[in-house]
Design a protein around this motif. Structure first.
Motif, PDB file in Angstrom:
ATOM      1  N   ARG A 247      -2.956  -0.236  -6.108  1.00  0.00           N
ATOM      2  CA  ARG A 247      -1.633   0.041  -5.827  1.00  0.00           C
ATOM      3  C   ARG A 247      -1.261   1.422  -5.961  1.00  0.00           C
ATOM      4  O   ARG A 247      -1.526   2.277  -6.676  1.00  0.00           O
ATOM      5  CB  ARG A 247      -0.706  -0.744  -6.594  1.00  0.00           C
ATOM      6  N   TYR A 248      -0.810   1.672  -4.480  1.00  0.00           N
ATOM      7  CA  TYR A 248      -0.695   3.270  -4.356  1.00  0.00           C
ATOM      8  C   TYR A 248       0.751   3.370  -3.351  1.00  0.00           C
ATOM      9  O   TYR A 248       0.358   3.514  -2.315  1.00  0.00           O
ATOM     10  CB  TYR A 248      -1.882   4.138  -3.998  1.00  0.00           C
ATOM     11  N   PRO A 249       1.844   2.988  -3.633  1.00  0.00           N
ATOM     12  CA  PRO A 249       2.875   2.918  -2.560  1.00  0.00           C
ATOM     13  C   PRO A 249       3.056   4.196  -1.813  1.00  0.00           C
ATOM     14  O   PRO A 249       3.458   4.359  -0.756  1.00  0.00           O
ATOM     15  CB  PRO A 249       4.303   2.711  -3.615  1.00  0.00           C
ATOM     16  N   LYS A 250       2.800   5.374  -2.296  1.00  0.00           N
ATOM     17  CA  LYS A 250       3.203   6.556  -1.469  1.00  0.00           C
ATOM     18  C   LYS A 250       2.084   6.641  -0.284  1.00  0.00           C
ATOM     19  O   LYS A 250       2.741   6.995   0.747  1.00  0.00           O
ATOM     20  CB  LYS A 250       2.651   7.818  -2.317  1.00  0.00           C
ATOM     21  N   LYS A 251       1.058   6.053  -0.158  1.00  0.00           N
ATOM     22  CA  LYS A 251       0.030   6.039   1.051  1.00  0.00           C
ATOM     23  C   LYS A 251       0.038   4.634   1.740  1.00  0.00           C
ATOM     24  O   LYS A 251      -0.364   4.600   2.736  1.00  0.00           O
ATOM     25  CB  LYS A 251      -1.280   6.588   0.778  1.00  0.00           C
ATOM     26  N   PHE A 252       0.096   3.759   0.948  1.00  0.00           N
ATOM     27  CA  PHE A 252      -0.104   2.203   1.265  1.00  0.00           C
ATOM     28  C   PHE A 252       1.121   1.492   1.226  1.00  0.00           C
ATOM     29  O   PHE A 252       1.277   0.846   0.112  1.00  0.00           O
ATOM     30  CB  PHE A 252      -1.261   1.789   0.626  1.00  0.00           C
ATOM     31  N   GLN A 253       1.755   1.336   1.919  1.00  0.00           N
ATOM     32  CA  GLN A 253       3.211   0.683   1.964  1.00  0.00           C
ATOM     33  C   GLN A 253       2.830  -1.057   2.116  1.00  0.00           C
ATOM     34  O   GLN A 253       3.583  -1.880   1.696  1.00  0.00           O
ATOM     35  CB  GLN A 253       3.987   1.180   2.886  1.00  0.00           C
ATOM     36  N   GLU A 254       2.027  -1.264   3.401  1.00  0.00           N
ATOM     37  CA  GLU A 254       1.509  -2.545   3.376  1.00  0.00           C
ATOM     38  C   GLU A 254       0.325  -3.083   2.503  1.00  0.00           C
ATOM     39  O   GLU A 254      -0.440  -2.140   2.095  1.00  0.00           O
ATOM     40  CB  GLU A 254       1.401  -2.630   4.977  1.00  0.00           C
ATOM     41  N   LYS A 255       0.121  -4.524   2.324  1.00  0.00           N
ATOM     42  CA  LYS A 255      -0.705  -4.819   1.755  1.00  0.00           C
ATOM     43  C   LYS A 255      -1.904  -4.968   2.882  1.00  0.00           C
ATOM     44  O   LYS A 255      -2.202  -5.123   3.739  1.00  0.00           O
ATOM     45  CB  LYS A 255      -0.702  -6.426   1.352  1.00  0.00           C
ATOM     46  N   HIS A 256      -3.348  -4.637   2.161  1.00  0.00           N
ATOM     47  CA  HIS A 256      -4.540  -4.531   2.856  1.00  0.00           C
ATOM     48  C   HIS A 256      -5.595  -5.594   2.212  1.00  0.00           C
ATOM     49  O   HIS A 256      -5.748  -5.183   0.836  1.00  0.00           O
ATOM     50  CB  HIS A 256      -5.105  -3.455   3.051  1.00  0.00           C
ATOM     51  N   ASP A 257      -6.135  -6.435   2.891  1.00  0.00           N
ATOM     52  CA  ASP A 257      -7.263  -7.120   2.132  1.00  0.00           C
ATOM     53  C   ASP A 257      -8.533  -6.369   2.512  1.00  0.00           C
ATOM     54  O   ASP A 257      -8.753  -6.566   3.882  1.00  0.00           O
ATOM     55  CB  ASP A 257      -7.481  -8.818   2.683  1.00  0.00           C
ATOM     56  N   ILE A 258      -9.270  -6.363   1.760  1.00  0.00           N
ATOM     57  CA  ILE A 258     -10.703  -5.425   2.212  1.00  0.00           C
ATOM     58  C   ILE A 258     -11.780  -6.331   2.126  1.00  0.00           C
ATOM     59  O   ILE A 258     -12.015  -6.899   0.979  1.00  0.00           O
ATOM     60  CB  ILE A 258     -11.106  -4.323   1.345  1.00  0.00           C
ATOM     61  N   ASN A 259     -12.375  -6.584   3.172  1.00  0.00           N
ATOM     62  CA  ASN A 259     -13.348  -7.633   3.126  1.00  0.00           C
ATOM     63  C   ASN A 259     -14.564  -7.127   3.040  1.00  0.00           C
ATOM     64  O   ASN A 259     -15.687  -7.792   2.794  1.00  0.00           O
ATOM     65  CB  ASN A 259     -13.223  -8.601   4.471  1.00  0.00           C
ATOM     66  N   THR A 260     -14.753  -5.806   2.841  1.00  0.00           N
ATOM     67  CA  THR A 260     -16.113  -5.091   2.898  1.00  0.00           C
ATOM     68  C   THR A 260     -16.463  -5.426   1.259  1.00  0.00           C
ATOM     69  O   THR A 260     -15.798  -5.209   0.398  1.00  0.00           O
ATOM     70  CB  THR A 260     -15.991  -3.467   2.927  1.00  0.00           C
ATOM     71  N   ARG A 261     -17.779  -5.613   1.169  1.00  0.00           N
ATOM     72  CA  ARG A 261     -18.386  -5.725  -0.411  1.00  0.00           C
ATOM     73  C   ARG A 261     -18.489  -4.566  -1.029  1.00  0.00           C
ATOM     74  O   ARG A 261     -19.394  -3.531  -0.644  1.00  0.00           O
ATOM     75  CB  ARG A 261     -19.649  -6.469  -0.162  1.00  0.00           C
ATOM     76  N   LEU A 262     -17.635  -4.180  -2.026  1.00  0.00           N
ATOM     77  CA  LEU A 262     -17.539  -3.116  -2.772  1.00  0.00           C
ATOM     78  C   LEU A 262     -18.075  -3.257  -4.500  1.00  0.00           C
ATOM     79  O   LEU A 262     -18.489  -4.214  -4.665  1.00  0.00           O
ATOM     80  CB  LEU A 262     -16.171  -2.572  -2.793  1.00  0.00           C
ATOM     81  N   ALA A 263     -18.204  -2.193  -5.230  1.00  0.00           N
ATOM     82  CA  ALA A 263     -18.516  -2.029  -6.310  1.00  0.00           C
ATOM     83  C   ALA A 263     -17.826  -1.138  -7.096  1.00  0.00           C
ATOM     84  O   ALA A 263     -17.258  -0.224  -6.619  1.00  0.00           O
ATOM     85  CB  ALA A 263     -20.134  -1.892  -6.538  1.00  0.00           C
TER      86      ALA A 263
END
Length: 351
Positions: free
Chosen positions: A91-107
């Motif tokens: 969560r970082y409202p200053k840069k990301f106001q909208e929700k994003h689902d990241i489907n890339t496989r991360l670690a």
């Protein structure tokens, strides 16, 4: 589709009364975490820090007990999805106001470079394992189609192909076998069509499995030849930044590892930073109820203390320790020669 996962979660169908009771405790802990995250968010808001603070929520690997886990296979200590797939919220409202689902496989290794990118800080000059999944300029998600993620679970250095996994794209190779095993002894899963890892495709797609195994071999050679794996990394004792220093059973060395059983003895590699006097507290899981002797070894220093008290914590007070590197051993021996390994050892510098 979460409903599909819920319908196929076989673990829920087979939960015993003991499993259900353990799950209740876990969900109580979840409620506690939820309450405290709420307090944290309220504090950030009250201090006018909410918009410009990056908050990351990430769990440990897999559940310890039998309970609902989206139908994923196995649990903690496994490299199947139930043991390695976890939620992560940023969560970082200053840069990301909208929700994003990241489907890339991360670690977890991707968090450092990503946070550096979000903050506009240059990546380190030396090589790191992770990749940034946020493009600082347009907030686009980078595709990691050529990146292989590796998983291994064990205590100590990896045993080749024992509890190994490698994921590239939609394919996952699992090794629960021996070092000289043929590719047919491995398991290959297509995670998009088979998220529950039920259908082993290794015989039908030998070429894909072999390619993943080659990558797994290269990763293994890199790990065992890493220079930092060839030297002892001790716990620092007497540091101004951590005094007392706490040596937990989970970090103890020895064969077999002592972390799960109090009757198995282990040791810690430690570095005494300064010569001086120290208090050493030895904490046990259960109350010591038999007379015996408390042992503390930092060779050539070997201290033994008689004990007849009933307590779950015993101490050596104001003992002189010399600067240097040691193998620290601590345990209790009853008069019936039963050995009890501590839950943790706390060492505090006094002067």
């Amino acid at each position: 589709d979460i409903n599909a996962f819920a319908m196929e979660d076989e673990a829920v169908k087979n939960m015993s009364e003991r499993d259900i009771e353990a799950a209740k405790r876990v969900y109580g802990m979840v409620t506690n975490i939820d309450d405290n995250i709420g307090k944290l968010m309220d504090l950030l808001k009250n201090e006018n820090l909410e918009q410009n603070t990056i908050v990351v929520f990430l769990t440990d690997n897999g559940p310890q007990q039998v309970r609902y886990k989206l139908g994923l296979r196995k649990r903690k200590s496994s490299v199947y999805s139930g043991g390695v797939r976890v939620p992560c919220l940023i969560r970082y409202p200053k840069k990301f106001q909208e929700k994003h689902d990241i489907n890339t496989r991360l670690a977890h290794i991707d968090l450092l470079p990503t946070i550096l990118d979000i903050c506009g800080i240059n990546q380190p000059d030396h090589m790191i394992d992770g990749l940034s999944f946020i493009n600082e300029y347009d907030n686009a998600i980078n595709a990691f189609s050529e990146r292989t993620l590796f998983f291994e679970w064990g205590r100590g250095f990896p045993v080749k192909y024992r509890n190994f996994a490698a994921i590239l794209g939609e394919y996952k190779l699992v090794g629960n076998t021996e070092a000289n095993s043929d590719i047919s002894d491995f398991e290959l899963y297509h995670l998009t069509s088979d998220p529950f890892e039920k259908t082993n495709r290794v015989e039908e797609e030998v070429e894909t499995a072999t390619g993943l195994k080659r990558r797994m071999d290269s990763w293994y050679e890199e790990i065992i030849n890493e220079k930092n794996n060839r030297r002892v990394l001790p716990a620092y004792i007497g540091s101004e930044f951590e005094n007392p220093a706490v040596l937990n059973r989970n970090d103890a060395k020895g064969s077999p590892p002592p972390w799960g059983r109090g009757s198995v003895l282990g040791y810690w590699d430690v570095k005494i930073l300064e010569t001086g006097n120290y208090d050493v507290k030895i904490q046990f899981i259960d109350t010591i109820s038999e007379e015996g002797h408390l042992h503390l070894k930092l060779y050539p220093q070997y201290l033994v203390q008689n004990n007849s008290a009933k307590s779950d914590a015993l101490s050596f007070k104001n003992i002189a320790l010399q600067q240097g590197d040691y193998k620290l051993e601590a345990y209790y021996q009853t008069r019936k020669r039963q050995f009890i390994f501590p839950l943790y050892v706390s060492i505090q510098k006094l002067d």
